[in-house]
Design a protein around this motif. Structure first.
Motif, mmCIF file in Angstrom:
data_model
loop_
_atom_site.group_PDB
_atom_site.id
_atom_site.type_symbol
_atom_site.label_atom_id
_atom_site.label_comp_id
_atom_site.label_asym_id
_atom_site.label_seq_id
_atom_site.Cartn_x
_atom_site.Cartn_y
_atom_site.Cartn_z
ATOM 1 N N THR A 132 0.745 -1.237 -0.112
ATOM 2 C CA THR A 132 -0.125 -0.037 0.123
ATOM 3 C C THR A 132 0.786 1.335 0.152
ATOM 4 N N GLU A 133 2.084 1.150 0.531
ATOM 5 C CA GLU A 133 2.855 2.346 0.215
ATOM 6 C C GLU A 133 4.326 1.996 0.531
ATOM 7 N N ALA A 134 5.398 3.101 -0.009
ATOM 8 C CA ALA A 134 6.642 2.875 0.113
ATOM 9 C C ALA A 134 7.392 4.031 0.376
ATOM 10 N N ASP A 135 8.541 3.824 0.836
ATOM 11 C CA ASP A 135 9.540 5.082 1.177
ATOM 12 C C ASP A 135 10.508 5.223 0.154
ATOM 13 N N ILE A 136 10.744 6.498 -0.156
ATOM 14 C CA ILE A 136 11.602 7.093 -1.177
ATOM 15 C C ILE A 136 13.024 6.888 -0.621
ATOM 16 N N VAL A 137 13.910 6.198 -0.972
ATOM 17 C CA VAL A 137 15.246 5.773 -0.626
ATOM 18 C C VAL A 137 16.216 6.884 -1.081
ATOM 19 N N GLU A 138 16.113 6.953 -2.528
ATOM 20 C CA GLU A 138 17.232 7.765 -3.272
ATOM 21 C C GLU A 138 16.651 8.199 -4.586
ATOM 22 N N TRP A 139 16.758 9.271 -4.989
ATOM 23 C CA TRP A 139 16.510 9.587 -6.379
ATOM 24 C C TRP A 139 17.589 9.518 -7.171
ATOM 25 N N LYS A 140 17.724 8.745 -8.089
ATOM 26 C CA LYS A 140 18.749 8.614 -9.171
ATOM 27 C C LYS A 140 18.702 9.848 -10.136
ATOM 28 N N VAL A 141 17.645 10.563 -10.269
ATOM 29 C CA VAL A 141 17.492 11.750 -11.245
ATOM 30 C C VAL A 141 17.179 12.993 -10.541
ATOM 31 N N SER A 142 17.352 13.922 -11.325
ATOM 32 C CA SER A 142 16.777 15.378 -10.628
ATOM 33 C C SER A 142 16.328 16.107 -11.961
ATOM 34 N N PRO A 143 15.277 17.306 -11.463
ATOM 35 C CA PRO A 143 14.918 17.979 -12.522
ATOM 36 C C PRO A 143 15.772 18.480 -13.672
ATOM 37 N N GLY A 144 15.616 18.282 -14.726
ATOM 38 C CA GLY A 144 16.351 18.679 -15.708
ATOM 39 C C GLY A 144 17.083 17.745 -16.421
ATOM 40 N N ASP A 145 17.211 16.499 -15.773
ATOM 41 C CA ASP A 145 17.796 15.384 -16.313
ATOM 42 C C ASP A 145 16.960 14.680 -17.361
ATOM 43 N N THR A 146 17.923 14.312 -18.244
ATOM 44 C CA THR A 146 17.291 13.582 -19.472
ATOM 45 C C THR A 146 17.264 12.273 -19.244
ATOM 46 N N VAL A 147 16.209 11.346 -19.429
ATOM 47 C CA VAL A 147 16.026 9.987 -19.100
ATOM 48 C C VAL A 147 15.717 9.236 -20.012
ATOM 49 N N THR A 148 15.891 8.014 -20.202
ATOM 50 C CA THR A 148 15.301 6.995 -21.155
ATOM 51 C C THR A 148 14.410 5.999 -20.540
#
Lengths: 389, 341, 463
Positions: free
Chosen positions: C17-33
């Protein structure tokens, strides 16, 4: 020599044991982890006809299977599938064994045999329908002689034996006609060997000399439980105990897997009865996307097996034998397309008509079902569908 | 001291308390060790109690229950985990032909204090065999008790009661409620947990395992539910309450035996009963309850007992399980229908 | 044109039902595939890396590290067409790229908190009861079995033949207690259901028995029951009141040896008293009858001879003397004999006794006598005079030791003050259980009753 050399916290290679070929303690290997073809007194001949083109085909099968599998894992992580059981790392065992099958042979798979499905000609994307929760399988098992998966561990091994009993009664063994003689294969894992059904399947098959191949992919882990906790002897001895000719093969060696399966099928087709194959491989991914392998196995163990990656092994061999880089580029491009197709196919799968849940419960009309179906239809119709949106 | 924890954790802590209380309690099942079970209900228990008391078994359900019976003969209290509802059937033979009858066969001389924990029920988007509700099959079998908790607090107490029971118990844990959180009194003493404290530090006993619980008091309709559907029943009572209706919700807690008296007392007052469970209604627990209540309360009844539950189909694919499961609307429809008689 | 695609937190593990955010691997502005790992989350089950479902540029990260996020909530927005002009994130326009349906990968849904909208009222279960309710998987109700008499709101008048009766269990119980034959009633409830009111009305408007002429004879006889082939007999099942009466009478007649004593008396003064009381303001609200005076007379007699208020306990071989009087009044009703009693009648003054008496009779005639009212009696009066009968030998109500039969009160020639005069005369008969009441006691009691009725003033002396 009996060793409990499967799985556990201290992984070591289970391949390359020193017994002679033909002994169950021997692990058949025809392609070394470093990509060299090996000689085997019994099995080399069975793979001798596999030239570079044939091996490139096997490579392509494995690469596409892996790409599809990875895409499906990602789709689960993106909320597009309820669950996914990755086949990562088991491509050689699946593709190699399945390539030895004749079209008329029948397969009872477990739920991780994506590579077998591919080789049998099933559109692999069809597997997603089940894991997206649209059906429980639902394809025509006779179209590719590939059954829908059985999720209850080991239950289908009995079905395979029974199918083989049918083949016997049809007289489709030992005729010498390659288009007529048939066999059946049950794919299952190391964990399944603990189930009573699997033992019973082998009892029946052995007693009646049924043309069935028990193909056990020992991927070292039954979810979190290592094979050593299922058996204190190599699993290949299970077959021996039932009086079934048994062979152990390097499950990450696609050529060897082809060869041992070829032998087993030949035995079955000729009326020689069952064979038990232990293909020693490794589940490189999680049991399913709901699993967390970091809780029970080490990075070192995973790294150990990464060095024995079945696809990398064949690629080294092909590169050594002169396959052009363009071949690999072509396969990768094809895999990318398959990945995109898979993604698009999955996302386009609509929710089925809920009333379909009443379909196929019985072959004949059934008053209980029909009353409930009629009630359900009226109930669903009572809602304002527009207001739900 | 209360702590806000999920049901999975509450059962975990209940198991821990039971293991601390009685050294004969042991846990066995598939992946219950380092993994802590596929729902993490046995998390850390092997680390803290050792692999002799928390046993990762081979992958064989019949083996799990069969060996548990042997362990009971040897004086142990095994708590077996069957990984998913749909996987209990390889063990069906051992449970119904052996476990259920073993005490009877022994003339009452041997106790079989075995708890079989079964995550059950749907609503989690799972594949085949992972969402079923087979409780009626076991309730139909004499010699077994069948229980199902609905909340973390009750799960914490009930698992300890089940383990204290000298009879075999099928303990059905509602998967869909595993992550529901609630304040649970983790310091509750034996009496508060429904256990009978024993002198001299002996292992406590248990009584009244079958008691149902009236959760909300009402006068017009009784809704009886257990396990995963109690939450649905409470939602229905709330919505109906907002519409001016007075609903009494009963959490049965025990499916075998059924606390008929508590339900009958309620129905004598309300005159109307709706039974809600996920299992198919056809030959289900609701059918038994309907018959028993009709026998007891016939002349008090203003409407027939209505059942809301699964259909007479295999559990459907996850995409359409929402339509299969008893929803708030279906429960409310049944409430409306009883009131329309 | 920019296209902002939100990515909702999926259920990565069957029902979470839920999860904790541990680490973001991207930031705003990053290009992702597509399938690039963008975030690591921790669920109750495991640590999991989530791959991006979109290619594009990270527009916004919506959940901080450490935050607990509900499954299904957006955690990141990705611009899948970063070259275009800005648009509001909510205007995702992403229908083509995401599934329209709720996915299984979004696992456990919070149970809905409100009703879904219905198409129109007529099809819902809350509709008028004329419509079949549609609860649960109970499709039988959509096609009711024609011959089943179950309460079936679904247009029962069509579905059920005339022999079927529609009524709720409590109404059936009422009808059974009152001896009302439901099949003779026309239900006024929804769909022809016989209601509680219908049953009560039937009792109050009891019609005389219908008469019919059967083949084989030209004389009218009672309607109902199963007529024999020759038309000369009718069999009627013994219904509950009649059966209970029969059982009680048999039990009494064959356990207690009955003795009946009879006397005749001049009750002219009682009749005068009745007339007087009827004109009394204090008695204006009650019905004063000779039976009332007879009841009072019996109470007074028992008070003088309390040992008659007793019962034989066969089980313990004891005589149970009762220090009270629960005065039974035998009432003939169309459905049979019922004997409700007035509890603690010895405590009641004449007015209250009159009240109790009329209430009891009304209730009995209406057929509403409760079982409680019929148990625990100590003595009974049966007013057989209402049938114009002089006297009889009444059978004891089980568990009682005496029963008084009051015969018809008629003007008869009577020797009064040494002259034969027309006087109001009645005959009284008292049956008693000879096991515990001997002839003398029984006779004294009857004499006392007769004496009081002969001269009610005695009541002042004995009361």
């Amino acid at each position: 020599m009996i060793t409990t050399d499967t799985g556990g916290e201290t992984p070591h290679s289970t391949v390359g044991a020193h017994e002679e070929s033909g002994s169950p303690d021997h692990t058949v290997q025809l392609l070394s982890p470093t990509g060299d073809r090996l000689d085997d007194a019994v099995y080399s001949a069975r793979a001798a006809h596999l030239d570079r083109a044939a091996l490139e085909d096997l490579y392509r099968d494995m690469a596409l299977t892996r790409r599809f599998d990875n895409e499906a894992t990602s789709l689960q992580r993106q909320g597009e599938l309820g669950l996914w059981p990755p086949s990562l790392g088991q491509e050689a065992a699946q593709v190699g064994s399945a390539r030895a099958l004749r079209p008329q042979d029948f397969v009872f798979p477990s739920y991780r045999e994506h590579g077998v499905a591919w080789v049998r000609g099933l559109d692999m994307r069809r597997l997603l329908v089940l894991y997206r929760g649209r059906d429980h399988g639902g394809w025509d098992a006779y179209q590719h002689n590939y059954n829908v998966p059985t999720l209850v561990i080991g239950a289908h091994t009995l079905h395979a034996t029974g199918y083989g009993m049918g083949i016997q009664r049809d007289g489709d063994i030992g005729t010498g006609d390659p288009d007529r003689d048939r066999a059946v294969v049950a794919y299952f894992g190391d964990g399944a060997t603990s189930q009573g059904d699997v033992s019973e399947a082998m009892v029946f098959a052995s007693a009646a000399s049924v043309p069935v191949v028990f193909f056990c992919q020992n991927n070292q882990w039954a979810i979190s439980v290592p094979t050593a906790k299922q058996s204190r002897i190599p699993l290949v001895h299970r077959g021996e105990g039932f009086g079934i000719p048994s062979v152990r093969v390097d499950g990450n060696d696609v050529i060897a897997c082809y060869a041992v399966m070829d032998e087993a099928l030949e035995r079955a087709h000729n009326g020689g009865g069952p064979t038990f194959i232990e293909a020693v491989t490794y589940r490189m991914g999680a049991h399913t996307t709901s699993d967390d392998p970091t809780r029970y196995r080490s990075r070192a163990e995973e790294e150990h097996w990464r060095q024995r990656d079945p696809i990398a092994r064949l690629r080294i061999h092909l590169e050594k034998s002169g396959t052009a880089p363009e071949f690999f580029d072509r396969v990768e491009a094809e895999a990318d397309r398959l990945g995109e197709d898979t993604r698009a196919f999955c996302r386009a799968l609509d929710k089925p008509d809920p009333e379909s849940m009443f379909d196929h419960v019985y072959a004949t009309s059934n008053s209980q079902i029909e009353r409930e179906r009629a009630w359900f239809r009226d109930y669903e119709a009572s809602f304002d569908q527009e207001a739900q949106r | 001291m209360t702590e806000r924890i999920a049901m999975a954790k509450a059962i975990n802590l209940g198991l821990r308390r039971a293991m601390e209380r009685d050294s004969k309690v042991m846990i066995m099942g598939e992946d219950v060790g380092p993994l802590g079970g596929v729902f993490r209900v046995t998390d850390s228990l092997q680390k803290d109690f050792g692999d002799s008391r928390v046993v990762d078994t081979p992958l064989a359900e019949s083996g799990i229950i069969g060996t548990a019976i042997g362990l009971a003969y040897a004086g142990y209290r095994p708590v077996c985990e069957i990984q998913f509802d749909g996987f209990i059937f390889p063990a069906f033979d051992q449970i119904t032909t052996q476990l259920a009858k073993a005490r009877y066969r022994s003339g009452g001389r041997v106790k079989f204090p075995i708890v079989i924990r079964v995550p059950y029920g749907g609503g989690i988007g799972a594949v085949e065999h992972h969402s079923e509700s087979p409780e009626a099959l076991f309730a139909h079998t004499a010699g077994l008790r069948v229980m199902s908790p609905a909340t973390p607090s009750d799960a914490f107490a009930m698992i300890q009661q089940a383990i204290a029971s000298p009879d075999p118990i099928l303990f059905f844990e509602p998967k869909a409620r595993y992550w529901d959180k609630e304040d649970v009194d983790l310091q509750a003493d034996d009496a508060a947990l429904g256990l009978i404290p024993a002198p001299d530090g002996a292992v406590p006993g248990v009584a009244g395992l079958e008691r149902a619980r009236v959760l909300t008091s009402g006068t017009e309709v009784t809704i009886a539910a257990y396990g995963p559907t109690v939450k649905t029943a409470l939602s229905a009572a709330r919505v109906a309450g907002e519409e001016g209706r007075s609903i009494e919700v009963i959490d049965l807690r025990s499916i075998s035996p059924l606390d008929i008296d508590t339900v009958a007392t309620s129905v004598t007052k309300t005159g109307r009963l709706v039974v809600v469970h996920e299992a198919p209604t056809f030959f289900g627990a609701g059918a038994e309850l309907a018959a028993a209540v009709t026998e007891k309360c016939f002349y008090s009844m203003q409407a027939p007992v209505l059942r809301v539950g699964g259909f007479h189909t295999p559990y459907p694919p996850a995409n359409i399980e929402e339509e299969y499961l008893p929803s708030l609307d279906r429960v409310l429809d049944a409430v409306d229908a009883t009131l329309a008689y | 044109m920019p296209a902002y695609q939100p990515f909702n937190l999926p259920d990565v593990g069957e029902g979470l039902t839920e999860a904790d955010i541990v680490e973001w691997k991207v930031s705003p502005g990053d290009t992702v595939t597509v399938n690039q790992t963008i975030v690591e989350i921790e669920t109750a089950k495991s640590l999991v890396e989530l791959p991006s479902p979109y290619a594009g540029v990270v527009h916004e990260v919506l959940a901080e590290v450490g935050a607990s996020v509900d499954v299904g909530s957006p955690i990141i927005v990705i611009d899948t067409d970063p070259g275009g002009e800005a648009a509001a994130p909510s205007d995702s326009g992403g229908e083509a790229e995401t599934s329209g349906d709720v996915l299984v990968g979004y696992g456990t849904k919070a149970p809905s908190q409100a009703r879904r909208a219905r198409r129109h009222a007529g099809t819902t279960a809350t509709a008028a009861p004329e419509q079949p309710p549609a609860p649960g998987p109970e499709p039988e109700r959509l096609a009711p079995e024609p011959a089943v008499a179950a309460p079936e709101p679904a247009s029962p008048s069509e579905a059920a033949p005339s022999s079927a009766v529609l009524a709720k269990p409590p109404v059936r119980k009422l009808a059974k207690d009152l001896g009302v034959d439901l099949s003779r009633l026309k239900g006024t409830g929804p769909g022809g259901i016989v209601t509680r009111e219908d049953v009560n009305a039937a009792v109050e408007n009891e019609q005389p028995e219908r008469l019919v002429v059967y083949p084989g004879d030209d004389r009218p006889w009672l309607d109902g029951g199963t007529v024999s082939a020759d038309g000369r007999t009718t069999r009627v099942p013994v219904r509950s009141v009649r059966r209970r009466t029969a059982e009680a009478m048999v039990a009494s007649a064959f356990s207690a040896p009955h003795v009946t004593v009879i006397t005749a008396t001049d009750v002219t003064k009682t009749m005068k008293l009745v007339k007087t009381l009827r004109e009394e303001r204090d008695f204006a609200d009650v019905r004063v009858t000779p039976t009332l005076i007879a009841a009072k007379a019996l109470i007074l007699a028992i008070r003088r001879h309390p040992e008659i208020s007793a019962a034989w306990d066969d089980e313990t071989q004891e005589i149970v003397y009762k220090h009270y009087i629960n005065l039974g009044i035998a009432a003939a009703t169309p459905r049979g004999l019922v004997v409700p009693n007035i509890k603690d009648a010895h405590r009641l003054g004449l007015h209250d006794l009159a009240l109790a008496l009329s209430e009891l009779t009304t209730t009995a005639r209406a057929g509403r006598t409760t079982p409680a009212a019929m148990t625990g009696g100590t003595v009974t009066i049966t007013n057989i005079g209402t049938f114009g009968i002089d006297t009889g030998t009444p059978i004891l109500n089980p568990g009682e030791s005496a029963i008084l039969a009051v015969g018809a009160i008629t003007k008869r020639p009577w020797v009064h003050k040494n002259k034969v005069k027309p006087r109001w005369v009645t005959r009284l008969a008292l049956s008693f259980d000879h096991r515990l009441v001997d002839g003398e006691l029984g006779s004294r009691v009857l004499q006392d009753v007769a004496a009081t009725l002969n001269d009610p003033a005695r009541g002042l002396v004995w009361g």
